[in-house]
Design an enzyme around this catalytic site. Sequence first.
Site, PDB file in Angstrom:
ATOM      1  CD  GLU A  22     -85.299-108.604  46.010  1.00 13.79           C
ATOM      2  OE1 GLU A  22     -84.422-109.289  46.569  1.00 13.79           O
ATOM      3  OE2 GLU A  22     -85.560-107.433  46.348  1.00 13.79           O
TER       4      GLU A  22
ATOM      5  CG  ASP B 231     -81.222-108.721  43.489  1.00 15.57           C
ATOM      6  OD1 ASP B 231     -82.157-108.223  42.835  1.00 15.57           O
ATOM      7  OD2 ASP B 231     -80.545-108.068  44.300  1.00 15.57           O
TER       8      ASP B 231
END
Length: 352
Positions: free
Chosen positions: A105, A10
């Site tokens: 992500e 992420d």
Amino acid sequence: MSLRKIIHIDMDAFYASVELREQPHLKGRPVVVAWEGARSVICAASYEARQFGLHSAMSVATVKRLCPQAVYVPPHFDLYRQVSAQIHAVFRRYTDLIEPLSLDEAYLDVTRNFKNIPYAGEVAKEIRAAIFAETGLTASAGIAPNKFLAKIASDWRKPNGQFVLPPHKVMAFLETLPLGKIPGAGKVTLKKMQSLGMRTAGDLRRFERGELLNHFGRYGYRLYDLARGTDEHPVKAERERLQISTEITLPEDLPLGQAAGHLPHLAEDLWRQITRKNVEAQSVTLKLKTYDFRIITRTLTYSSVLPDCAALLQAAQMLMARVPPQTEDAFRLIGIGVGRLVPKNQQQDLWA
């Protein structure tokens, strides 16, 4: 418990971090990515801005009240996609089992990785270092036996950190995990959980499957498994799309009207993709995901192609008007997509 090695990568405040990289004189200031206008919502907030309580999906009007000194930077989605492509090139050095969730992500299955590195934590460390070296941006990572746990773990050492959750520590970890950390557990669900005396995933585990189904509908199946650290969903490698789409996962569950505030910038982003791919579209689809993971879609199909971004936005707004305004529903994702794609100029330039 699965012996898979799953990494959830992420990027840290991705849109805002890209803008700060391009405009380093803004570093240290509360930066929000948004079109400045009373009816706009922000796409992203820098970590400095978050200290004032700002977050994505917040209205510009609220931002002005909470942080009058905020600096507004318009979004540059083509640049974000370019940087995302660089990041994915790093991923592909280690595995071809990559499931993108958004530009910033993705899940990676590194159980069998190209470099034969036995420890997933080392793979994540190398990937994060390569991303920083090649883009100047930081990433956080969660490493666990499945996707659900990896996603939770990636938030544990943010920003610019990583957290490894090995199989033998999963139950102890979940025992004290706040329910708000469970993906999909929005305000409505959390309120119901709290009314039942639940505070942690450990509390949730003490309920039988039937009880959870009774209280939460089919989402109860998911909750039962998640409370036990179970998630057998595989990492799905990206496949060629039959349509072009863009969507945003909201940081908190929003009512329909507030979720609709995202349509203008989603339409702008989608139109850029359509233009870059040199195609035209004859159908528009609206996608909404509720707090309990129900998917709502609405589609419009035209006899000729969409002529411009304004027409795309108008179609999306028409579809939004077809969604019943159920007050008990809160939405955690909104997206729009186009289909029935044809090469540009193949269709007559008419708007039906």
